[in-house]
Design an enzyme around this catalytic site. Structure first.
Site, PDB file in Angstrom:
ATOM      1  N   ASN A  51       0.936  -0.976  -0.219  1.00  0.00           N
ATOM      2  CA  ASN A  51      -0.224  -0.039  -0.179  1.00  0.00           C
ATOM      3  C   ASN A  51       0.842   1.065  -0.388  1.00  0.00           C
ATOM      4  O   ASN A  51       2.280   1.233   0.378  1.00  0.00           O
ATOM      5  CB  ASN A  51      -0.775   0.033   1.460  1.00  0.00           C
ATOM      6  CG  ASN A  51      -1.817  -0.995   1.649  1.00  0.00           C
ATOM      7  OD1 ASN A  51      -2.438  -1.381   0.495  1.00  0.00           O
ATOM      8  ND2 ASN A  51      -1.074  -2.137   2.363  1.00  0.00           N
ATOM      9  N   CYS A  52       0.525   2.350  -0.245  1.00  0.00           N
ATOM     10  CA  CYS A  52       0.843   3.475  -0.535  1.00  0.00           C
ATOM     11  C   CYS A  52       0.759   4.534  -0.200  1.00  0.00           C
ATOM     12  O   CYS A  52      -0.558   4.709   0.215  1.00  0.00           O
ATOM     13  CB  CYS A  52       1.393   3.675  -2.474  1.00  0.00           C
ATOM     14  SG  CYS A  52       1.414   2.106  -2.761  1.00  0.00           S
TER      15      CYS A  52
END
Lengths: 419, 507, 145
Positions: A51-52
């Site tokens: 995730n980012c």
């Protein structure tokens, strides 16, 4: 580049300062106290979920601005990343060489560079090539060989193959180099644009590449949080194809079928990264099928049947046909993407909005980011701020003549004749 | 030695204390296995007549009956099994072809039991189908490669293509082709009612369409088989789609077979054949000897129905199924139905049912891969058939590449069938595979339809749960998505043909 | 009032309705005992009409203008105010068989095992579903208004 810590909120300062002080938190870890080097996955061979953070800034009037703004924006979202990847896409940074294709290349060893150049010289004239400028810092570990080329396709090669447009040729070259030439990777291949990325926090990557010295009219950036340790610089975002760049926060559950659908049309997914399908779908639907971006958003994040049933009759027929024909292009699974090409920036969420995305406008500027704080960091009082709904795109367009008729791509091959 | 009496397959055990001599079993067995002696006022059983359909056992009010496999033991022999010996004995007696009903019962590998599904965790949230929309809607028919969309001055988007006609299913499950003749009219009614209530389709099979079922035409796929039974202009226009039957999974290479015992007045009228005569369909269509002939027939049918209905082709899964399916798609079919080795039938020679054809799992994988390689996957929908037992099999079929699934045997089991494989005798005690008026009364279409709808509803809910578990909320994102599957206990070659990775391997 | 409707096209001729009616009106109400252990054996209150493959279970129609009610000498035949069913009070019945003579459906039987009484369907007391309806495997008889 020094990060001005006063500009960043207090909570973030703490973690940033701690990141600067403690060498153990750097991605390559402290080698003291270890008997053996930690094994890192080359994530060009494994698909690693994660995730980012994403952020994008565009000036619709085409006025260029320094990378400073995007760096501050992504640095604020420091905790969304874990130092295992960061990158930036910049448009408008090579105005004097704007008519040549700017190839940013990564080589893991010198031989790869020789092989790649040998291949490129067969099809292109290398107008100019030089190393990509960087500044070695303590926070970034070993980097691959970074080189940039400005290329012009050789006319005699293009004419020798039937129906080969420049874009097709670039696509073929990029696919060949990435899949067939060992240890060579084409990071970006568009005109007057470039992608800069590597393993590290995005603000540290920006410092490494000295991005505050560049000026562009469209910037996107990404901070990565992969679940496994990675060492390959090519695995960071943004990913590029022709003049497209995509930064992606999410995981694509429908990857298996999106990839097989694209293979039908000749795209080859060279790496086990699901972001690839997003970029190829944008290219297929906009360039090859000539579909406007608002509709592409409805193909990738399709409305639900319940909502389609309630639409007026003619609209219902359109959406029913879209879902029928482009069923395998639907991207299922959580995502927030910012895709960009030379005249557009598009922010889009999945059909149930499982990842955050906020947008804002201020004068000629369009901002898209994972968090509102990242926007307000660079634009404290925007004209409008909103959270786009699931499937509702945010589109920034370089101002030209208004679009009235859809221009259908001239590159459509015979097989795509409609039944 | 003139005749060898066959040792019976089953033994009917009756518990003397429990049996109240109520005679329900005597009245109910169409094979006359039970008999009431008024002198002794006792019921007795002739086990040699028992076929193992469990009708008497199910209805005995005191559960006094148990049907057992005849425990008469022979010396163990893995090669010369009892069914092999019985087959030879029967053929020595009669000189005839051994017939049987339903699908292949031999222990060939069932690949569904070696394929596993995925679920999302942490990095990708799973979706709850009871609280979020979960879409199973499926369109069967030909789809174009791309859409031509036009934006008007008022910023409205309009469509310039016209799409060919499609079948709309609310769930990717249809009822397989079972001919009126092989099954009773009440069974056909159950299927028709259930299909129209639920929002799916049933298939007439090669027996034509009975007058009473024309009102359900909207949910009917009419079949044109090699015998052309019951095929006339009104029939073709009565359904929602037309299917040309080239073959079926239970007996690839030969035509359908309805024994004369099952051809009564109504069947004779519907099929347009004489009463009491065997209805044996020819092996090929005698006007389809090549792919170009098939193309001609497909377009003839499209002309006859003014291009308003999808026209598809049903084939058995055989060794070259990928190439045949590709040919069929290029010949203009809007959908291809593939029937695998384990497909059921009302009557087939046992030796063909057990030895000819390939399992549907491998067939779908091969056909889907080949159509994608040729770049024509969107030109026809693929419907898979042949032994689907539960929603797990169905969802795996969709992940391998099928658009939808036909269920036949499962639908009959829902209505009471116990797979005794005696359909060809016309004495089905459950009232399904018979035309005997004493027996056909036993299937109440209201109950039959209710049970079928329950089955479809239950399976659809299970499919939605599994989709949600994978983080997917529309079935089109699973169709052909082989990343969602992993194989366990399969060889490398099997994995390669199925196009899936082994369990334990990551992305 | 709820009555038993007959759907003859679904009757299998199994006679399970008859069996359960007998059990319901037996002393033990338990099937094996009712058949094997009781004397006198109870009587089922319905008649299975059969011809060829047509069959159906016929029980008292609980007519609105019941002839048996009129014909009964002792007043044993009466209408249950709650269910609206016509019931024979076996205590009062003297076995004159007048009800049997006048019944247009022929669904009253002579019970001569013990005391002579007329025996007929009583809708199983009206408390629950009549057992014939409950146990018919094919819904050939159903309880409807």
């Amino acid at each position: 580049m020094r990060i001005d810590t006063k500009m960043i909120g207090h909570a973030k300062t703490e973690s940033l300062n701690s990141a600067i002080r403690k060498p153990e938190s750097s991605p390559f870890g402290s080698e003291k106290g270890r008997l053996y080097r930690k094994k890192y996955l080359a994530d060009r061979d494994y698909r690693i979920p994660g995730n980012c953070a994403v952020s994008g800034i565009m000036n619709e009037a085409g006025k260029c601005f320094s990378g400073d703004a995007i760096i501050r924006s992504i640095a604020l979202m420091h905790d969304r990343a874990n130092g295992m990847g960061g990158g930036f896409a910049a448009y408008g940074i090579y105005p004097e060489m704007a008519k040549y294709y700017a190839f940013h290349m990564m080589y893991d060893e010198e031989d790869a560079k020789q092989n790649a150049e040998h291949y490129i010289r067969r099809y292109y004239t290398i107008i100019h090539d030089s190393p990509i400028r960087f500044k070695k810092t303590q926070k970034i570990g070993d980097n691959p060989l970074l080189w940039k080329y400005f290329l012009e396709p050789k006319k005699e090669v293009m004419h020798s193959q039937v129906l080969l447009s420049e874009e097709d040729m670039i696509a073929q070259t990029v696919t060949y180099v990435n899949s067939q030439i060992r240890n060579a990777f084409v990071v970006s291949s568009g005109k007057n644009m470039g992608i800069f990325k590597g393993v590290g926090y995005p603000e540290d990557i920006a410092e490494f590449y000295r991005l505050d010295q560049y000026k562009g009219y469209l910037w996107t950036s990404h901070g990565r949080f992969p679940t496994n340790s990675v060492a390959w610089w090519g695995g960071a975002h943004p990913f590029g194809f022709l003049d497209w760049s995509v930064v992606h926060n999410g995981e694509i559950s429908s990857y298996g079928i999106n990839r097989r659908y694209l293979e039908n049309f000749g795209y080859r997914c060279a790496f086990f990264t699901d972001t690839e399908v997003i970029i190829y779908l944008f290219d297929l639907l906009s360039r090859m099928h000539g579909i406007p971006f608002e509709i592409i958003a409805k193909i990738l994040s399709a409305p639900f049947w319940n909502d389609i049933e309630r639409m007026p009759e003619d609209e219902k027929r359109v959406y029913e046909s879209i879902r029928m024909v482009y069923a395998s292009a639907l991207i299922n699974g959580p995502f927030a993407v910012i895709a960009a090409n030379s005249d557009t920036m598009i922010g889009l969420n999945d059909r149930v909005k499982l990842r955050p995305l906020v947008a804002a406008r201020h004068g000629d500027f369009v901002y898209i980011a994972s968090e509102e704080s990242a926007i307000r960091e660079v634009c404290p009082r925007p004209d409008s701020v909103w959270m786009p709904r699931a499937g509702e795109p945010v589109i920034g367009r370089l101002k030209k003549e208004p679009l009235s008729e859809v221009q259908i791509g001239s590159h459509m091959k015979k097989e795509y004749e409609v039944m | 030695m003139a005749k060898v009496p066959l040792i019976s397959d089953f033994l009917v055990e009756r518990e003397k204390e429990k049996c109240i001599n109520c005679q329900v079993c005597c009245r109910m067995c169409a094979f006359d296995a039970h008999r009431y002696d008024p002198e002794t006022a006792q019921v007795s059983t002739d086990s040699s007549k028992c076929v193992g359909c469990h009708f008497c056992e199910s209805f005995c009010p005191t559960t006094a009956l148990t049907i057992k496999r005849n425990p008469s033991d022979s010396r163990e022999n893995a090669n010369w099994r009892q069914d092999v010996l019985k087959g030879i004995t029967k053929q020595a007696d009669t000189g005839g072809v051994l017939l049987t009903g339903m699908g292949c019962d031999r222990p060939y590998p069932i690949y569904w039991d070696h394929i596993l599904l995925n679920a999302s965790q942490v990095t990708n949230p799973s979706i709850d189908p009871l609280r979020e929309p979960m879409e199973l809607r499926t369109y069967i028919g030909r789809k174009p490669d791309c859409l031509r969309l036009e934006r008007s001055n008022k910023n409205k988007i309009s469509l310039k293509n016209t799409l060919s006609s499609q079948l709309v299913l609310e769930s990717p499950i249809l009822f397989s082709a079972m001919s009126y003749g092989s099954i009773s009219l009440n069974t056909c009614r159950s299927l028709a009612w259930a299909a129209s209530e639920f929002g799916t389709f049933y298939n007439t099979g090669e027996g034509g369409l009975h007058r009473d079922l024309y009102p359900y035409g909207k949910n009917t796929i009419v079949q044109v088989a090699s015998g052309r039974f019951g095929v006339h202009a009104e029939y073709l226009n009565a359904g929602a789609a037309i299917e040309i039957k080239i073959g079926q999974g239970a007996k690839p290479g030969i035509g359908g077979h309805l024994p004369g015992e099952k051809v009564d007045l109504e069947i004779s009228r519907t099929r347009m054949i004489p009463e009491g005569s065997d209805a044996i369909s020819p092996a090929p269509h005698h006007d389809i000897y090549s792919i170009e002939d098939l193309r001609q027939i497909i377009y003839a049918l499209k002309e006859a129905t003014k291009y308003r209905k999808p026209v598809g082709v049903k084939i058995s899964a055989v060794h070259n199924v990928a190439a045949i399916a590709t040919g069929i798609v290029r010949a203009g079919a809007d959908f291809v139905s593939i029937d695998g080795l384990r497909g059921g039938t009302g009557a087939a020679p046992t030796i063909i049912r057990n030895n000819v054809g390939i399992p549907i799992e491998l067939a779908i994988a091969a056909v889907d891969t080949r159509l994608r390689e040729e770049g024509i996957r969107n030109q026809a929908s693929v419907i898979a058939a042949g032994g689907f037992r539960n929603s797990g099999d169905i969802i795996k079929a969709v992940a391998l590449g099928a658009d939808a699934v036909y269920i036949g045997t499962a639908a009959l089991v829902a209505m009471g069938c116990h797979i005794c494989q005696k359909c060809y005798t016309g004495k089905c005690n459950w009232g399904i595979a018979t035309q005997d008026p004493y027996l056909t009364k036993r299937l109440n279409p209201k109950i039959g339809a209710r049970r079928l709808i329950n089955l479809l509803r239950a399976w659809s809910l299970e499919i939605k749960e599994m989709l949600g578990g994978m983080g997917i909320n529309a079935i089109e994102s699973l169709r052909g998505n082989r990343e969602a599957l992993r194989g366990v206990g399969l060889s490398d070659v099997d994995l390669k043909i199925l196009g899936i990775k082994p369990a334990g391997e990551a992305w | 009032m709820k009555k038993i409707m007959i759907h003859e096209e679904y009757c299998m001729g199994c006679r399970l309705c008859e069996i359960h009616c007998l059990v319901q009106h037996s002393k033990s109400k338990e099937i094996i005992k009712a058949y094997k252990g009781e004397y006198p054996k109870a009587m089922p209150r319905l008649v299975i009409e059969e011809k060829g493959y047509h069959s159906f279970a016929l029980q008292c129609r609980h007519c609105e203008e019941a002839p048996c009610l009129e014909a009964c000498m002792t007043g044993a035949m009466h209408r249950d105010p709650k269910t609206g069913a016509v019931i024979c009070d076996e205590e009062k019945c003297v076995g004159c068989w007048m009800c049997i003579m006048v019944c247009p459906f022929g669904v009253i039987a002579r019970n001569t095992e013990g005391k002579k009484v007329a025996s007929k369907c009583d809708l199983c007391g009206g408390e629950t579903e009549p057992v014939c309806v409950k146990n018919c495997p094919n819904e050939a008889i159903t309880l409807e208004d």
